[in-house]
Motif scaffolding. Sequence first.
Motif, mmCIF file in Angstrom:
data_model
loop_
_atom_site.group_PDB
_atom_site.id
_atom_site.type_symbol
_atom_site.label_atom_id
_atom_site.label_comp_id
_atom_site.label_asym_id
_atom_site.label_seq_id
_atom_site.Cartn_x
_atom_site.Cartn_y
_atom_site.Cartn_z
ATOM 1 N N GLU A 1 0.825 -1.206 0.000
ATOM 2 C CA GLU A 1 0.000 0.000 0.000
ATOM 3 C C GLU A 1 0.861 1.258 0.000
ATOM 4 O OE1 GLU A 1 -3.365 0.951 -0.244
ATOM 5 O OE2 GLU A 1 -3.419 -1.072 -1.032
ATOM 6 N N ALA A 2 2.014 1.187 0.660
ATOM 7 C CA ALA A 2 2.885 2.356 0.755
ATOM 8 C C ALA A 2 3.787 2.527 -0.463
ATOM 9 C CB ALA A 2 3.727 2.261 2.017
ATOM 10 N N HIS A 3 4.183 1.422 -1.102
ATOM 11 C CA HIS A 3 5.202 1.505 -2.156
ATOM 12 C C HIS A 3 4.809 0.908 -3.508
ATOM 13 C CE1 HIS A 3 7.969 2.821 0.928
ATOM 14 N NE2 HIS A 3 7.646 1.769 1.644
ATOM 15 N N GLU A 4 3.784 0.088 -3.570
ATOM 16 C CA GLU A 4 3.329 -0.616 -4.778
ATOM 17 C C GLU A 4 4.262 -1.739 -5.223
ATOM 18 O OE1 GLU A 4 0.409 2.163 -7.349
ATOM 19 O OE2 GLU A 4 2.524 2.387 -7.822
ATOM 20 N N LEU A 5 5.557 -1.533 -5.158
ATOM 21 C CA LEU A 5 6.534 -2.529 -5.602
ATOM 22 C C LEU A 5 7.461 -2.831 -4.434
ATOM 23 C CD1 LEU A 5 7.756 -4.127 -8.028
ATOM 24 C CD2 LEU A 5 9.221 -2.137 -8.415
ATOM 25 N N ILE A 6 7.526 -4.098 -4.048
ATOM 26 C CA ILE A 6 8.382 -4.476 -2.915
ATOM 27 C C ILE A 6 9.232 -5.685 -3.274
ATOM 28 C CG2 ILE A 6 6.818 -3.560 -1.154
ATOM 29 C CD1 ILE A 6 5.967 -6.486 -0.571
ATOM 30 N N LYS A 7 10.345 -5.796 -2.580
ATOM 31 C CA LYS A 7 11.203 -6.965 -2.737
ATOM 32 C C LYS A 7 11.141 -7.746 -1.426
ATOM 33 C CE LYS A 7 15.081 -6.798 -5.143
ATOM 34 N NZ LYS A 7 16.484 -6.525 -5.515
ATOM 35 N N CYS A 8 11.092 -9.061 -1.536
ATOM 36 C CA CYS A 8 10.998 -9.953 -0.384
ATOM 37 C C CYS A 8 12.144 -10.962 -0.436
ATOM 38 C CB CYS A 8 9.678 -10.703 -0.384
ATOM 39 S SG CYS A 8 8.231 -9.636 -0.533
ATOM 40 N N ALA A 9 12.509 -11.484 0.724
ATOM 41 C CA ALA A 9 13.586 -12.469 0.804
ATOM 42 C C ALA A 9 13.109 -13.694 1.569
ATOM 43 C CB ALA A 9 14.801 -11.866 1.491
ATOM 44 N N VAL A 10 13.551 -14.870 1.131
ATOM 45 C CA VAL A 10 13.242 -16.125 1.800
ATOM 46 C C VAL A 10 14.513 -16.584 2.514
ATOM 47 C CG1 VAL A 10 12.483 -18.511 1.504
ATOM 48 C CG2 VAL A 10 11.516 -16.704 0.061
ATOM 49 N N GLN A 11 14.408 -16.747 3.823
ATOM 50 C CA GLN A 11 15.555 -17.147 4.638
ATOM 51 C C GLN A 11 15.791 -18.663 4.538
ATOM 52 O OE1 GLN A 11 17.268 -14.648 6.106
ATOM 53 N NE2 GLN A 11 15.753 -13.261 5.239
ATOM 54 N N ASP A 12 16.955 -19.098 4.977
ATOM 55 C CA ASP A 12 17.313 -20.519 4.904
ATOM 56 C C ASP A 12 16.412 -21.406 5.760
ATOM 57 O OD1 ASP A 12 19.359 -20.098 3.112
ATOM 58 O OD2 ASP A 12 20.877 -19.861 4.673
ATOM 59 N N GLY A 13 15.839 -20.873 6.840
ATOM 60 C CA GLY A 13 15.009 -21.673 7.741
ATOM 61 C C GLY A 13 13.641 -22.002 7.195
ATOM 62 N N SER A 14 13.255 -21.403 6.103
ATOM 63 C CA SER A 14 11.926 -21.618 5.540
ATOM 64 C C SER A 14 11.846 -22.983 4.849
ATOM 65 C CB SER A 14 11.602 -20.511 4.539
ATOM 66 O OG SER A 14 10.356 -20.757 3.929
ATOM 67 N N ASP A 15 10.674 -23.590 4.937
ATOM 68 C CA ASP A 15 10.430 -24.870 4.253
ATOM 69 C C ASP A 15 10.012 -24.660 2.798
ATOM 70 O OD1 ASP A 15 10.998 -26.317 6.551
ATOM 71 O OD2 ASP A 15 8.907 -26.266 7.230
ATOM 72 N N LEU A 16 9.704 -23.422 2.429
ATOM 73 C CA LEU A 16 9.227 -23.117 1.084
ATOM 74 C C LEU A 16 10.375 -22.734 0.163
ATOM 75 C CD1 LEU A 16 6.221 -20.787 2.001
ATOM 76 C CD2 LEU A 16 6.099 -23.187 1.340
ATOM 77 N N THR A 17 10.220 -23.035 -1.114
ATOM 78 C CA THR A 17 11.154 -22.492 -2.100
ATOM 79 C C THR A 17 10.764 -21.028 -2.319
ATOM 80 O OG1 THR A 17 9.784 -22.983 -4.029
ATOM 81 C CG2 THR A 17 11.288 -24.735 -3.267
ATOM 82 N N CYS A 18 11.624 -20.297 -2.951
ATOM 83 C CA CYS A 18 11.343 -18.891 -3.210
ATOM 84 C C CYS A 18 10.116 -18.740 -4.112
ATOM 85 C CB CYS A 18 12.572 -18.222 -3.831
ATOM 86 S SG CYS A 18 12.461 -16.436 -3.861
ATOM 87 N N ARG A 19 9.992 -19.569 -5.120
ATOM 88 C CA ARG A 19 8.848 -19.524 -6.037
ATOM 89 C C ARG A 19 7.545 -19.808 -5.281
ATOM 90 N NH1 ARG A 19 7.626 -17.329 -10.595
ATOM 91 N NH2 ARG A 19 9.614 -17.924 -11.455
ATOM 92 N N GLU A 20 7.547 -20.827 -4.409
ATOM 93 C CA GLU A 20 6.345 -21.161 -3.631
ATOM 94 C C GLU A 20 5.947 -20.011 -2.712
ATOM 95 O OE1 GLU A 20 7.047 -26.003 -3.209
ATOM 96 O OE2 GLU A 20 7.804 -24.650 -1.669
ATOM 97 N N ALA A 21 6.936 -19.426 -2.043
ATOM 98 C CA ALA A 21 6.661 -18.310 -1.140
ATOM 99 C C ALA A 21 6.099 -17.123 -1.909
ATOM 100 C CB ALA A 21 7.931 -17.912 -0.394
ATOM 101 N N ALA A 22 6.670 -16.831 -3.084
ATOM 102 C CA ALA A 22 6.208 -15.714 -3.903
ATOM 103 C C ALA A 22 4.761 -15.926 -4.332
ATOM 104 C CB ALA A 22 7.111 -15.551 -5.122
ATOM 105 N N GLU A 23 4.442 -17.124 -4.775
ATOM 106 C CA GLU A 23 3.091 -17.404 -5.243
ATOM 107 C C GLU A 23 2.078 -17.353 -4.104
ATOM 108 O OE1 GLU A 23 3.504 -21.099 -7.346
ATOM 109 O OE2 GLU A 23 4.465 -20.123 -9.064
ATOM 110 N N GLN A 24 2.443 -17.894 -2.940
ATOM 111 C CA GLN A 24 1.541 -17.862 -1.789
ATOM 112 C C GLN A 24 1.292 -16.435 -1.323
ATOM 113 O OE1 GLN A 24 2.516 -20.381 1.520
ATOM 114 N NE2 GLN A 24 2.776 -22.194 0.231
ATOM 115 N N LEU A 25 2.365 -15.643 -1.204
ATOM 116 C CA LEU A 25 2.220 -14.271 -0.732
ATOM 117 C C LEU A 25 1.453 -13.420 -1.751
ATOM 118 C CD1 LEU A 25 2.870 -12.497 1.661
ATOM 119 C CD2 LEU A 25 5.029 -11.905 0.587
ATOM 120 N N ALA A 26 1.712 -13.631 -3.031
ATOM 121 C CA ALA A 26 0.993 -12.892 -4.073
ATOM 122 C C ALA A 26 -0.495 -13.216 -4.034
ATOM 123 C CB ALA A 26 1.572 -13.212 -5.441
ATOM 124 N N GLU A 27 -0.817 -14.487 -3.841
ATOM 125 C CA GLU A 27 -2.216 -14.906 -3.791
ATOM 126 C C GLU A 27 -2.927 -14.291 -2.589
ATOM 127 O OE1 GLU A 27 -4.659 -18.994 -2.980
ATOM 128 O OE2 GLU A 27 -2.904 -19.116 -4.267
#
Length: 99
Positions: A42-68
Amino acid sequence: MALTGKQVRQLRSLAHHLEPVVHIGRGDVNDGVVAQAEESLEAHELIKCAVQDGSDLTCREAAEQLAERTGADVVQVIGHRFALYRETSRTDVEKIKLV
């Protein structure tokens, strides 16, 4: 809203210089991460996100889940980072003019 190839290229070039504002870790994509992403979009329209090593998700999975869950579009996924775009509803924010 489906982005055209030209719009994706434009957003990728804008996202290149951004630092990650949302970090996805051991808790994966939970309500706190979604709320933080919503606020940032809402504040920026375009954001960058990072997936840490402790996550069980791949970066693609995390991106798709968060986008949805935020109603955003995935702009790019590279390595452990991804960019999301969603047009803001706020009038006090300078909007990105897509081509």
